[in-house]
Scaffold this active site. Sequence first.
Site, PDB file in Angstrom:
ATOM      1  N   ASP A  83       0.703  -1.143   0.158  1.00  0.00           N
ATOM      2  CA  ASP A  83       0.043  -0.016   0.068  1.00  0.00           C
ATOM      3  C   ASP A  83       0.941   1.396  -0.088  1.00  0.00           C
ATOM      4  OD1 ASP A  83       0.806  -0.691   2.525  1.00  0.00           O
ATOM      5  OD2 ASP A  83      -0.733   0.507   3.563  1.00  0.00           O
ATOM      6  N   GLU A 145       0.158  -1.461   5.722  1.00  0.00           N
ATOM      7  CA  GLU A 145       1.041  -0.852   6.394  1.00  0.00           C
ATOM      8  C   GLU A 145       0.855   0.524   6.960  1.00  0.00           C
ATOM      9  OE1 GLU A 145       4.838   0.696   7.595  1.00  0.00           O
ATOM     10  OE2 GLU A 145       3.744   1.102   5.996  1.00  0.00           O
TER      11      GLU A 145
END
Length: 394
Positions: A83, A145
Amino acid sequence: MSTIEKALELIDGATIVADASSLILANSENPGTTEIRTVEVLEMIASRLGGRTKRRQVAPGRPNLSIKFGPDEPGLLFLGHSDVVPAGTGWSVTQPFSPRVVDGKLYGRGSVDMKGGLAAVLQAMAAVNASAPELPLELLVTVDEEDLSLGMLAELEDASRDYIACVVAEPTDMSTVIACRGAANLKITVTGSAAHAGRPEDGVNAITAASRIALLIAGEHERLRAGSRGLLGSASWSVGVIQGGHGTSIVPDRCELLVDRRLMPGETGATALADLEEIIAREHTLDGCDTQVELLMQMPGFETDAAHQLTEACVSALEADGFSSPVEAWTAACEGGYVHQHHACPIIILGPGDIRNQAHQPNEHVSISDLELAARAYARIAMTQWETRALKPN
């Protein structure tokens, strides 16, 4: 030609840039459910390079991805995430998800944090595998994350995994980071009672009470800073959000604060929660208010000895290419702390790009020379760590 020299001959900077560009094109902004796009590109790259891939579904459209080379046994783990933070505004060199090379730099959201690093790791792993196929290597790419680490938390449920060492490919400007504070996100909910603003004394102002708490937290932060020592300095407090109220004519009956607490190695979210409750208890002028505190997220920190063989292997790997890599601590937090806590293996963070001045900003960019340097360093670390007796599994 030595085995490591053969591996280094196979690392190609143009391929790293092309792979990183493909990953940038795969927009995976978080919050969202778009990591699947990046995972699909990673699978294609891994397939081309000869790696084995396996997904772990964390949530719809959000799979973790494991990419392995060599035998399926404990080895060196590279850690990354799929991400990226929202693109935001203010881009001038290119559009956020349209990668562009300008003056030896690759631009685009994720070029630094951390799709450039992922591309460099994959190139290094494939090169090492071609020269030393007996070495077990894994790249674990987690989702979420940048928010709540849902991907890493899912991985921790698997007690069967084991590693001899972990290199987190987050951007460190090619410094060897051996220590990292953890992080805890907490929410404070202050409940008062509403009244007409013409007679505020008839109610209990939740915003006023929350403001007093915010000042207490700021004071506690300064106290911690005064006791700063060692590579990591001290824990820290920061109020990031305060919101409440319904309008200017109403005494607010509710206010929320979102608080960041950076954790020293060994501290936990429960530690931070207890500390925050103690701080609030010091405010004796909150009569009439109810205060609730909850822990939203925690990420542990870690510290690896500066004299550890893994640290020395990283510094030596960069020195071999003429780069002097300082040994430092990191002001941010990363998922390496989870790996250290769960698997008790040494951790370092090493990656291309500057997290302070390039990541999470408009016109995010990474030097192509740093991408190549990182890939070569990862390859050297992968080779030398296996020769270091202290890092081998028992």
